[in-house]
Design a protein around this motif. Structure first.
Motif, PDB file in Angstrom:
ATOM      1  N   SER A  98       0.814  -1.212   0.000  1.00  6.97           N
ATOM      2  CA  SER A  98       0.000   0.000   0.000  1.00  6.97           C
ATOM      3  C   SER A  98       0.853   1.270   0.000  1.00  6.97           C
ATOM      4  O   SER A  98       0.567   2.224  -0.720  1.00  6.97           O
ATOM      5  CB  SER A  98      -0.934  -0.010   1.213  1.00  6.97           C
ATOM      6  OG  SER A  98      -1.766   1.114   1.208  1.00  6.97           O
ATOM      7  N   HIS A  99       1.910   1.257   0.797  1.00  9.57           N
ATOM      8  CA  HIS A  99       2.765   2.445   0.865  1.00  9.57           C
ATOM      9  C   HIS A  99       3.683   2.553  -0.349  1.00  9.57           C
ATOM     10  O   HIS A  99       3.745   3.611  -0.978  1.00  9.57           O
ATOM     11  CB  HIS A  99       3.593   2.443   2.153  1.00  9.57           C
ATOM     12  CG  HIS A  99       2.833   2.902   3.348  1.00  9.57           C
ATOM     13  ND1 HIS A  99       2.644   4.225   3.651  1.00  9.57           N
ATOM     14  CD2 HIS A  99       2.189   2.207   4.309  1.00  9.57           C
ATOM     15  CE1 HIS A  99       1.928   4.332   4.755  1.00  9.57           C
ATOM     16  NE2 HIS A  99       1.636   3.115   5.169  1.00  9.57           N
ATOM     17  N   TYR A 147       1.298   2.579  -3.779  1.00  8.54           N
ATOM     18  CA  TYR A 147       0.197   3.537  -3.892  1.00  8.54           C
ATOM     19  C   TYR A 147       0.350   4.765  -2.995  1.00  8.54           C
ATOM     20  O   TYR A 147      -0.486   5.666  -3.039  1.00  8.54           O
ATOM     21  CB  TYR A 147      -1.132   2.839  -3.580  1.00  8.54           C
ATOM     22  CG  TYR A 147      -1.349   1.616  -4.430  1.00  8.54           C
ATOM     23  CD1 TYR A 147      -1.617   1.742  -5.796  1.00  8.54           C
ATOM     24  CD2 TYR A 147      -1.233   0.340  -3.897  1.00  8.54           C
ATOM     25  CE1 TYR A 147      -1.792   0.628  -6.598  1.00  8.54           C
ATOM     26  CE2 TYR A 147      -1.408  -0.785  -4.690  1.00  8.54           C
ATOM     27  CZ  TYR A 147      -1.688  -0.632  -6.031  1.00  8.54           C
ATOM     28  OH  TYR A 147      -1.851  -1.738  -6.825  1.00  8.54           O
ATOM     29  N   GLU A 165      -0.252   5.098   0.088  1.00 13.96           N
ATOM     30  CA  GLU A 165      -1.469   5.201   0.893  1.00 13.96           C
ATOM     31  C   GLU A 165      -1.319   4.401   2.181  1.00 13.96           C
ATOM     32  O   GLU A 165      -0.953   3.230   2.144  1.00 13.96           O
ATOM     33  CB  GLU A 165      -2.673   4.643   0.120  1.00 13.96           C
ATOM     34  CG  GLU A 165      -3.096   5.472  -1.064  1.00 13.96           C
ATOM     35  CD  GLU A 165      -3.767   6.776  -0.668  1.00 13.96           C
ATOM     36  OE1 GLU A 165      -4.432   6.816   0.388  1.00 13.96           O
ATOM     37  OE2 GLU A 165      -3.615   7.752  -1.418  1.00 13.96           O
TER      38      GLU A 165
END
Length: 119
Positions: free
Chosen positions: A104-105, A108, A110
């Motif tokens: 996620s990091h 994206y 995020e």
């Protein structure tokens, strides 16, 4: 020279040396890795993060470990530092969570808000 001034100069010198060694423009995943975290699965979390980086061929994230973070009741703890310097701290991290957090990091940029540490 006073002791305080001498300490400040020594501390600043050490911080500069650390900053020079850190690659810029990359995410950092820092896993708490002391007896408390190892006893609740930090070994598995570390392996999961390393496998994720390797399998997904992620070159924009660095995995590191650190000693006791001081919140043993919330271990394993994982800090993600963005290239801009923002810090996200995740609590009770397991292998599947670690994989999702890394992806996620790094892919994206995020955070996964529901897993972030709560006050």
């Amino acid at each position: 020279m006073s002791v305080v001034k001498s300490y400040e100069e020594l501390r600043n010198s050490a911080l500069e040396a650390i900053d020079k060694k850190r690659p810029s423009g990359k995410f950092r995943a820092v896993l708490g890795y002391a007896i408390c975290s190892i006893s609740v699965g930090a070994d598995n979390v570390l392996c999961s993060m390393q496998e994720t980086v390797k399998q997904a061929q992620l070159d924009n994230i660095i995995i590191e470990t650190t000693g006791c973070i001081g919140m043993c009741c919330r271990e394993p703890l994982l800090d993600i530092f963005t290239p801009e310097g923002k810090q996200y701290t995740y609590e009770y991290v397991n292998e599947k969570m670690a994989r999702a957090i890394i992806i996620s990091h790094s892919m994206y940029n995020e955070p996964i808000k529901e897993w972030l540490i709560k006050d």
